[in-house]
Write a protein that holds these residues in place. Structure first.
Motif, short mmCIF file in Angstrom:
data_model
loop_
_atom_site.label_atom_id
_atom_site.label_comp_id
_atom_site.label_asym_id
_atom_site.label_seq_id
_atom_site.Cartn_x
_atom_site.Cartn_y
_atom_site.Cartn_z
N ASP A 1 -0.37 -4.23 6.18
CA ASP A 1 -1.00 -3.54 7.31
C ASP A 1 -2.51 -3.74 7.19
O ASP A 1 -3.06 -3.52 6.12
CB ASP A 1 -0.71 -2.03 7.27
N ASP B 1 6.13 4.09 5.09
CA ASP B 1 6.93 3.06 5.78
C ASP B 1 6.95 1.75 4.98
O ASP B 1 7.58 0.78 5.39
CB ASP B 1 6.44 2.84 7.22
N HIS B 2 6.25 1.77 3.81
CA HIS B 2 6.25 0.59 2.93
C HIS B 2 6.83 0.87 1.54
O HIS B 2 7.12 -0.06 0.81
CB HIS B 2 4.83 0.02 2.81
N HIS C 1 0.84 -1.20 0.00
CA HIS C 1 0.00 0.00 0.00
C HIS C 1 0.87 1.24 0.00
O HIS C 1 2.10 1.15 0.03
CB HIS C 1 -0.97 0.00 1.18
N HIS D 1 1.62 3.72 2.06
CA HIS D 1 2.23 4.39 3.22
C HIS D 1 3.75 4.38 3.08
O HIS D 1 4.35 3.39 2.68
CB HIS D 1 1.83 3.68 4.52
N HIS E 1 -7.67 -0.92 6.00
CA HIS E 1 -6.51 -0.27 6.61
C HIS E 1 -6.71 1.24 6.49
O HIS E 1 -7.53 1.68 5.69
CB HIS E 1 -5.23 -0.73 5.89
N HIS F 1 -4.60 -0.06 12.55
CA HIS F 1 -4.10 -1.44 12.67
C HIS F 1 -5.00 -2.28 13.57
O HIS F 1 -5.64 -1.77 14.49
CB HIS F 1 -2.67 -1.42 13.22
ZN ZN Z 1 0.06 1.35 6.54
#
Ligand code: ZN
Ligand code: ZN
Length: 416
Positions: free
Chosen positions: A153, A68-69, A64, A66, A131, A369
């Motif tokens: 996530d 952090d991904h 996805h 975000h 999410h 989450h």
């Molecule tokens: Zn996420």
């Protein structure tokens, strides 16, 4: 098939999983660590093919949008095929013009719910999940007769909770290794549940009713579930949701009929362009996008008069526009993001400014989450031969909560 969590066994953020079979490899996510100062100083994980040509690296799959991904993607070679959801790609593209360090990837294949995708020796089945990031997927990766399930996530209490219940009722079968996120461990007691987006809507309705002037909601425009929650609460209280060009473009980029956006047919939504955004749109040569908001615009001179009938999706730097327009009287600020963002940076500054100025500041938020209880339901339903924690600061809690847990280290290869 072999799997290696390059990063993410002991932290939320920087997620990257390398999967190898028959001499070919794919990556699941290539995230920026949460504690990274900036992109320049954050190193890429030691994976062949990210900076030097190596045809055995078949693709990078982004679960996805975000950061952090995907956050390290701009440092990788541009010729590596990127795979992600269509709406996720459109939102990243739309946001890239507005957010610092934004990035518009060129995507070669798209993830579609339930649609098998073949990349080299890998058969990948995406599961659309609930999410806070839109168009997010869990993934089953199959190769050489072995099956890995990566949760990405996910949660069970958002606006797409049906997707979670559907997965529990009809889980991926014969999973050898499950990589499951555990963001909520340590943030919520094991037997507690997060508020649902529906409950949040009720809370916003109550608070908007108690607000004399403008209701200012500080949430991420890319948290589409939350924008829908705020929009519905605004509508229920006879207020119009005012968004800026960034939020307007992100909402349009979803291209979902059910998502409110400043296009014909949607009531209770308007667009306000803050002064610095107007300048920035001009500098970037994209000023004409505002033409598409014709009929939806709110002008500075109208803000004060409309304040008591408005909810604004806002960020701290917009306060000066609202003040200049005389529209701060009776306003309340609603923080609708993770409270951790109030400890420094723009969040901390906003809270301090509100405190100094006597603007009521309160938090109305729920997690993106799954709760420990929902994670438990998922783990029981999937019943993997081995369950490996990822995307968590509390991996040591996994063996207490789930069966068949194997703890691994960053960079450690596991034979599936
Ligand atoms: Zn996420
Ligand atoms: Zn994440």
């Amino acid at each position: 098939m072999r799997v290696c969590i390059q990063r993410g066994t002991r932290e939320i953020g920087g997620t990257c999983v390398e999967v190898e079979s028959a001499g070919a490899r794919i990556l699941l996510d290539l995230g920026l660590p949460l504690d990274a100062e900036d992109l320049t100083s954050a190193p890429l994980p030691p994976i062949s093919g990210l900076t030097e040509p190596d045809p055995s690296l078949v693709a990078i799959i982004l679960s996805h949008g975000h950061r952090d991904h995907w956050g390290l993607l701009p440092k990788a070679r541009v010729d590596i095929p990127i795979v992600m959801g269509r709406a996720g790609e459109r939102i990243m593209r739309a946001a890239a013009d507005f957010v610092p360090g934004g990035f518009a990837p060129t995507v070669s294949h798209h993830l579609e719910n339930g649609k098998l995708l073949t990349l080299g020796p890998f058969s990948i089945t995406p599961y659309l999940v609930d999410h806070s990031g839109f168009d997010a997927y869990a993934l089953v990766v199959e190769a050489g007769g072995r099956r890995v399930f990566y949760s990405g996530d996910l949660r069970a209490h958002g606006r797409k909770s049906k997707l979670f219940e559907r997965m529990i009722a009809n889980p991926p079968s014969h999973i050898d290794v499950m990589l499951m996120e555990g963001s909520s461990l340590g943030r919520l007691p094991d037997d507690a549940e997060f508020e649902t987006e529906d409950q949040l809507e009720g809370a916003f309705v109550e608070r908007f009713k108690a607000t004399v002037g403008m209701a200012l909601v500080a949430c991420s425009a890319q948290n589409i579930d939350r924008v829908v929650t705020v929009y519905r609460a605004a509508k229920r209280t006879g207020r119009t949701l005012i968004v800026d060009a960034y939020a307007a473009e992100v909402l349009k980029a979803t291209a979902y009929d059910s998502i409110p956006k400043p296009v014909q047919g949607w009531p209770n939504i308007a667009v306000f362009i803050p002064q610095s955004q107007r300048v920035s749109l001009k500098l970037k040569g994209i000023a004409p996008i505002v033409d598409s908001y014709r009929g939806f615009r709110v002008w500075p001179e109208q803000l004060a008069e409309q304040a008591s009938r408005s909810v604004m999706l806002f960020r701290g730097w917009m306060l000066k526009d609202i003040e200049r327009a005389g529209a701060l009287v009776g306003a309340r600020v609603f923080w609708s993001q993770w409270d951790g963002y109030l400890h420094d940076g723009a969040g901390k500054m906003l809270k301090e400014v509100c405190l100094a100025r006597g603007i009521p500041f309160e938090s109305i938020h729920t997690s993106g989450h799954a709760s420990p209880g929902d994670l438990k339901r998922l783990a029981v339903a999937v019943a993997p031969k081995r369950l490996i924690p990822i995307h968590t600061f509390e991996r040591h809690r996994f063996p207490d909560l789930f069966d068949n847990v194997t703890l691994v280290d960053d960079g450690q290869w596991i034979e599936v």
